[in-house]
Motif scaffolding. Structure first.
Motif, PDB file in Angstrom:
ATOM      1  N   LEU A 153      -6.247  62.991  33.204  1.00 19.93           N
ATOM      2  CA  LEU A 153      -6.952  64.273  33.355  1.00 19.93           C
ATOM      3  C   LEU A 153      -8.321  64.118  34.014  1.00 19.93           C
ATOM      4  O   LEU A 153      -9.043  65.087  34.170  1.00 19.93           O
ATOM      5  N   ARG A 154      -8.651  62.888  34.372  1.00 21.77           N
ATOM      6  CA  ARG A 154      -9.929  62.631  35.061  1.00 21.77           C
ATOM      7  C   ARG A 154     -11.103  63.243  34.291  1.00 21.77           C
ATOM      8  O   ARG A 154     -11.856  64.060  34.829  1.00 21.77           O
ATOM      9  N   ILE A 155     -11.245  62.861  33.033  1.00 17.71           N
ATOM     10  CA  ILE A 155     -12.269  63.470  32.190  1.00 17.71           C
ATOM     11  C   ILE A 155     -13.649  62.821  32.360  1.00 17.71           C
ATOM     12  O   ILE A 155     -14.619  63.279  31.760  1.00 17.71           O
ATOM     13  N   GLY A 156     -13.727  61.773  33.165  1.00 15.71           N
ATOM     14  CA  GLY A 156     -15.034  61.166  33.436  1.00 15.71           C
ATOM     15  C   GLY A 156     -15.875  62.123  34.266  1.00 15.71           C
ATOM     16  O   GLY A 156     -15.342  62.943  35.016  1.00 15.71           O
ATOM     17  N   THR A 157     -17.191  62.032  34.095  1.00 12.16           N
ATOM     18  CA  THR A 157     -18.048  62.963  34.832  1.00 12.16           C
ATOM     19  C   THR A 157     -18.807  62.268  35.956  1.00 12.16           C
ATOM     20  O   THR A 157     -19.810  62.770  36.434  1.00 12.16           O
ATOM     21  N   GLY A 158     -18.329  61.113  36.354  1.00 13.58           N
ATOM     22  CA  GLY A 158     -18.913  60.436  37.504  1.00 13.58           C
ATOM     23  C   GLY A 158     -19.879  59.320  37.155  1.00 13.58           C
ATOM     24  O   GLY A 158     -20.126  58.446  37.968  1.00 13.58           O
ATOM     25  N   GLU A 159     -20.444  59.346  35.953  1.00 14.31           N
ATOM     26  CA  GLU A 159     -21.371  58.283  35.554  1.00 14.31           C
ATOM     27  C   GLU A 159     -20.567  57.176  34.876  1.00 14.31           C
ATOM     28  O   GLU A 159     -19.887  57.439  33.874  1.00 14.31           O
ATOM     29  N   PRO A 160     -20.624  55.956  35.377  1.00 22.54           N
ATOM     30  CA  PRO A 160     -19.835  54.894  34.759  1.00 22.54           C
ATOM     31  C   PRO A 160     -20.274  54.643  33.314  1.00 22.54           C
ATOM     32  O   PRO A 160     -21.476  54.608  33.035  1.00 22.54           O
ATOM     33  N   ALA A 161     -19.304  54.501  32.437  1.00 17.88           N
ATOM     34  CA  ALA A 161     -19.627  54.159  31.044  1.00 17.88           C
ATOM     35  C   ALA A 161     -20.310  52.790  31.019  1.00 17.88           C
ATOM     36  O   ALA A 161     -20.076  51.952  31.896  1.00 17.88           O
ATOM     37  N   GLN A 162     -21.165  52.582  30.024  1.00 22.15           N
ATOM     38  CA  GLN A 162     -21.901  51.319  29.894  1.00 22.15           C
ATOM     39  C   GLN A 162     -21.524  50.719  28.540  1.00 22.15           C
ATOM     40  O   GLN A 162     -21.489  51.443  27.538  1.00 22.15           O
ATOM     41  N   PHE A 163     -21.296  49.428  28.531  1.00 22.52           N
ATOM     42  CA  PHE A 163     -20.859  48.811  27.274  1.00 22.52           C
ATOM     43  C   PHE A 163     -21.647  47.532  26.992  1.00 22.52           C
ATOM     44  O   PHE A 163     -22.262  46.943  27.880  1.00 22.52           O
ATOM     45  N   ALA A 164     -21.584  47.118  25.754  1.00 25.03           N
ATOM     46  CA  ALA A 164     -22.099  45.806  25.353  1.00 25.03           C
ATOM     47  C   ALA A 164     -21.063  45.225  24.397  1.00 25.03           C
ATOM     48  O   ALA A 164     -20.203  45.951  23.881  1.00 25.03           O
ATOM     49  N   ILE A 165     -21.151  43.931  24.166  1.00 16.45           N
ATOM     50  CA  ILE A 165     -20.333  43.338  23.107  1.00 16.45           C
ATOM     51  C   ILE A 165     -21.278  42.913  21.980  1.00 16.45           C
ATOM     52  O   ILE A 165     -22.344  42.339  22.231  1.00 16.45           O
ATOM     53  N   GLY A 166     -20.884  43.241  20.767  1.00 23.27           N
ATOM     54  CA  GLY A 166     -21.646  42.808  19.597  1.00 23.27           C
ATOM     55  C   GLY A 166     -20.790  41.829  18.804  1.00 23.27           C
ATOM     56  O   GLY A 166     -19.634  42.110  18.498  1.00 23.27           O
ATOM     57  N   ILE A 167     -21.355  40.672  18.511  1.00 25.23           N
ATOM     58  CA  ILE A 167     -20.642  39.670  17.708  1.00 25.23           C
ATOM     59  C   ILE A 167     -21.411  39.533  16.400  1.00 25.23           C
ATOM     60  O   ILE A 167     -22.637  39.379  16.411  1.00 25.23           O
ATOM     61  N   LYS A 168     -20.692  39.631  15.297  1.00 22.95           N
ATOM     62  CA  LYS A 168     -21.363  39.730  14.007  1.00 22.95           C
ATOM     63  C   LYS A 168     -20.823  38.696  13.023  1.00 22.95           C
ATOM     64  O   LYS A 168     -19.628  38.385  13.043  1.00 22.95           O
ATOM     65  N   GLU A 169     -21.718  38.207  12.180  1.00 19.11           N
ATOM     66  CA  GLU A 169     -21.297  37.378  11.044  1.00 19.11           C
ATOM     67  C   GLU A 169     -21.992  37.870   9.781  1.00 19.11           C
ATOM     68  O   GLU A 169     -23.108  38.388   9.844  1.00 19.11           O
ATOM     69  N   LEU A 170     -21.317  37.710   8.671  1.00 21.78           N
ATOM     70  CA  LEU A 170     -21.974  37.852   7.373  1.00 21.78           C
ATOM     71  C   LEU A 170     -22.215  36.449   6.849  1.00 21.78           C
ATOM     72  O   LEU A 170     -21.340  35.579   6.966  1.00 21.78           O
ATOM     73  N   TRP A 171     -23.390  36.237   6.297  1.00 19.76           N
ATOM     74  CA  TRP A 171     -23.736  34.948   5.702  1.00 19.76           C
ATOM     75  C   TRP A 171     -24.256  35.162   4.295  1.00 19.76           C
ATOM     76  O   TRP A 171     -24.869  36.206   3.998  1.00 19.76           O
ATOM     77  N   ASP A 172     -24.035  34.170   3.446  1.00 16.00           N
ATOM     78  CA  ASP A 172     -24.739  34.096   2.172  1.00 16.00           C
ATOM     79  C   ASP A 172     -25.788  33.001   2.299  1.00 16.00           C
ATOM     80  O   ASP A 172     -25.455  31.853   2.638  1.00 16.00           O
ATOM     81  N   ILE A 173     -27.043  33.383   2.062  1.00 16.91           N
ATOM     82  CA  ILE A 173     -28.145  32.414   2.157  1.00 16.91           C
ATOM     83  C   ILE A 173     -28.856  32.381   0.798  1.00 16.91           C
ATOM     84  O   ILE A 173     -28.596  33.245  -0.055  1.00 16.91           O
ATOM     85  N   PRO A 174     -29.714  31.392   0.566  1.00 16.47           N
ATOM     86  CA  PRO A 174     -30.450  31.377  -0.709  1.00 16.47           C
ATOM     87  C   PRO A 174     -31.116  32.732  -0.968  1.00 16.47           C
ATOM     88  O   PRO A 174     -31.738  33.319  -0.075  1.00 16.47           O
ATOM     89  N   LYS A 175     -30.974  33.206  -2.223  1.00 22.56           N
ATOM     90  CA  LYS A 175     -31.346  34.600  -2.520  1.00 22.56           C
ATOM     91  C   LYS A 175     -32.821  34.912  -2.322  1.00 22.56           C
ATOM     92  O   LYS A 175     -33.185  36.057  -2.105  1.00 22.56           O
ATOM     93  N   ASP A 176     -33.660  33.884  -2.449  1.00 28.98           N
ATOM     94  CA  ASP A 176     -35.095  34.173  -2.346  1.00 28.98           C
ATOM     95  C   ASP A 176     -35.620  34.047  -0.911  1.00 28.98           C
ATOM     96  O   ASP A 176     -36.808  34.129  -0.669  1.00 28.98           O
ATOM     97  N   ARG A 177     -34.741  33.857   0.046  1.00 32.34           N
ATOM     98  CA  ARG A 177     -35.238  33.576   1.397  1.00 32.34           C
ATOM     99  C   ARG A 177     -35.694  34.839   2.134  1.00 32.34           C
ATOM    100  O   ARG A 177     -36.684  34.814   2.862  1.00 32.34           O
TER     101      ARG A 177
END
Ligand code: SF4
Length: 552
Positions: free
Chosen positions: A199-223
């Motif tokens: 349906l050509r729903i783009g409006t002419g401006e190219p979409a812009q993207f990034a990649i996000g890479i994530k981790e959860l860590w457990d570290i010493p609680k008082d840090r």
């Protein structure tokens, strides 16, 4: 052969993330408030249960939640940890410089460090409590059209083998036909992508993207004090790359740490995952992580183009919400509240259109008017050029961001965006004629399995699972890989994929062949976005498969 079922509903919502669930909940609220014949509503989602595919940094601006569920606290919303202090640093290779003031977009007082997966689970429970049907493990596979009108979605078949033939327990997908279909299929939604194509729903401006890479860590609680928010710019990215990091202290020693890279980098041998490993080796960051342990891993693309890159939001019989509509504020690194807001507005439009018996494009255009009059525009319009300017380099981007803040978005008036995947240069252009080992990233990082991890280990920590005996859900035109991609770009898919899905292996005849380890895929969509030839098409695998982002 089993018959394909057809289900008729008033509203079909594709995707049970914050946008889709907010749409469903607002519809339920309107039904209660207005009375009359209740609408039939169905929500389909590829994940096997709520929250399993939801990944974000994640800082929540609770403004929309307050409007959608005013008694959210009494209902036990999992708001995690209130932000206590904000810090922004510029990193060089061995040092850090703290910015003396925190620019307004990075001020997070009143916001919460959350698990998006937990928030989504809770939202789904609110929707289910309203009696709305949520179908887990049902990916939409094709948009159903009647001419240019959207009339629903076909869900994916189950029980097809990797040879394309039905296995023992074959079940054809169902056709779910709806008066209004609401696409909440997330960043680079593969059904929304069909709308772009047909349906050509783009409006002419190219979409812009990034990649996000994530981790959860457990570290010493008082840090780190719970509620500490740290963002960094600079190392290990170069002036030509755009991105930065976050580190959020969730409490009880658990931290969310991640790295974002704009998907418009030039170096064909650059690897975003390797950049994240270098970031963790920086003395400032490694001193925080020291003695800690990796808990979870994940990755996701982010739609960073914002206001200028929203597609046509309303169509005959359909609306587009959330990340699928690119409603993310890349300057604030936030989109959950915008996704929820767009879902609420789409629900209101769909509700009144169905009640009026007219779901044409003209009537559904009320959604766009509502978006234009809402906090979505107030927030996104002033920063509409910022990511595009960062595409010109760190200094151009910083200058544009500064001017946008100072002038409320009056300046810069317009910065053209470019297709990120077209910014990647060929090896010869980027490196001259110097010979390179094309299978080694230009920014390769040492892996010690304490602080830094390879991609396969990351996949293990993402809890990803796919049945291997099914058609590969990465549709790749492999003739391009085997003919020109190696010599021109050095097979960049092996580097931009954060899950080692793409591997170039010995073809037994002195060359290389592409091996697709589809079962590793964490559904980040980066390959669909960043492939320089545009020959990778991500489609949903069999329902219920993919990463397990519990707690993320
Ligand atoms: Fe992401 Fe594509 Fe790799 Fe899957 S195959 S993890 S979508 S880059």
């Amino acid at each position: 052969m089993a018959e394909r079922e057809t289900l008729e509903v008033d509203v079909l919502i594709v995707g049970a993330g914050p946008a889709g669930l907010s749409t469903a909940l607002r519809l339920a609220q309107l039904q209660k408030a207005k009375g009359g014949e209740p609408l039939s509503i169905a929500v389909i989602e590829k994940a096997p249960e709520a929250g399993r595919h939801q990944l974000s940094g994640a800082l929540l601006d609770p403004s929309t939640l307050k409007d959608l569920i005013p008694d959210f606290a009494a209902k036990g919303a999992p708001l995690g940890t209130p932000v206590d202090n904000d810090n922004i640093y510029f990193l060089t290779k061995g040092s850090k410089f703290r910015l003396p003031i925190t620019p307004p977009p990075f001020q997070n007082h009143g916001n919460y460090i959350i698990s998006l997966s937990a928030l989504t689970k809770w939202l789904a429970a609110q929707v289910e409590a309203e009696g709305i049907d949520l179908f887990w493990g049902f990916p939409g596979q094709h948009v159903l059209f009647d001419g240019k009108k959207i009339v629903g979605v076909r869900t994916g078949d189950r029980g097809i083998g990797k040879d394309g033939q039905p296995k023992g327990a074959f079940e054809p997908g169902a056709d779910i036909r709806a008066k209004v279909t609401i696409f909440a299929d997330g960043v680079r939604g593969h059904l929304t992508k069909q709308l772009y194509r047909y349906l050509r729903i783009g409006t002419g401006e190219p979409a812009q993207f990034a990649i996000g890479i994530k981790e959860l860590w457990d570290i010493p609680k008082d840090r780190l004090k719970p509620g500490t928010v740290i963002h960094t710019l600079g190392y290990p990215l170069r002036q030509e790359e755009f991105g930065g990091s976050w580190l959020y202290a969730m409490g009880d020693g658990r931290i969310s740490i991640g790295f974002v890279v704009g998907l418009e980098y030039k170096d064909p041998l650059f690897d975003p995952h390797a950049a994240f490993q270098h970031f963790k080796r920086h003395p400032f960051i490694s001193s925080i992580l020291e003695g800690g342990s990796l808990v979870r891993y994940g990755a996701k693309a982010l739609p960073e183009g914002g206001w200028s890159t929203q597609p046509q939001l309303f169509l005959d019989g359909a609306l587009i919400v959330g990340d699928a509509a690119n409603f993310v504020n890349s300057m604030r690194l936030k989109g959950i509240h915008l996704a929820m807001r767009s879902g609420m507005l789409a629900a209101e439009t769909a509700f009144y259109a169905i009640r009026a018996g007219d779901t044409s494009r003209t009537t559904l255009s009320a959604y766009k008017q509502a978006v234009d009059a809402s906090a979505i525009k107030t927030e996104l319009y002033p920063v509409r050029n910022v990511h595009q300017a960062f595409g010109l380099g760190l200094f151009a981007g910083s200058a544009a961001a500064g001017m946008a803040m100072l002038t409320g978005g009056v300046v810069p008036t317009y910065v053209a965006g470019h297709d990120g995947h077209k910014q990647m240069e060929k090896i010869e252009e980027y490196y001259g004629l110097a010979k390179r080992d094309i299978l080694v990233p230009s920014n390769a990082a040492p892996i010690d399995r304490k602080l830094t991890f390879d991609k396969v280990t990351g996949v293990h920590y993402s809890g990803t699972h796919h049945d291997e005996n099914q058609p590969v859900h990465l549709q790749v035109q492999t003739d391009v890989c085997h003919s020109i991609c190696g010599s021109e770009y050095g097979h960049p898919c092996v580097r931009f994929c954060p899950a080692n899905v793409y591997e170039m292996v010995d073809n037994g005849a002195g060359g290389l062949r592409l091996q697709i380890n589809a079962s590793n895929c964490v559904h980040c969509k980066t390959c669909d976005i960043m492939d320089p030839y545009g020959v990778i098409n991500w489609v949903a695998p069999e329902g219920g498969e993919g990463p397990t982002y519990d707690g993320m």
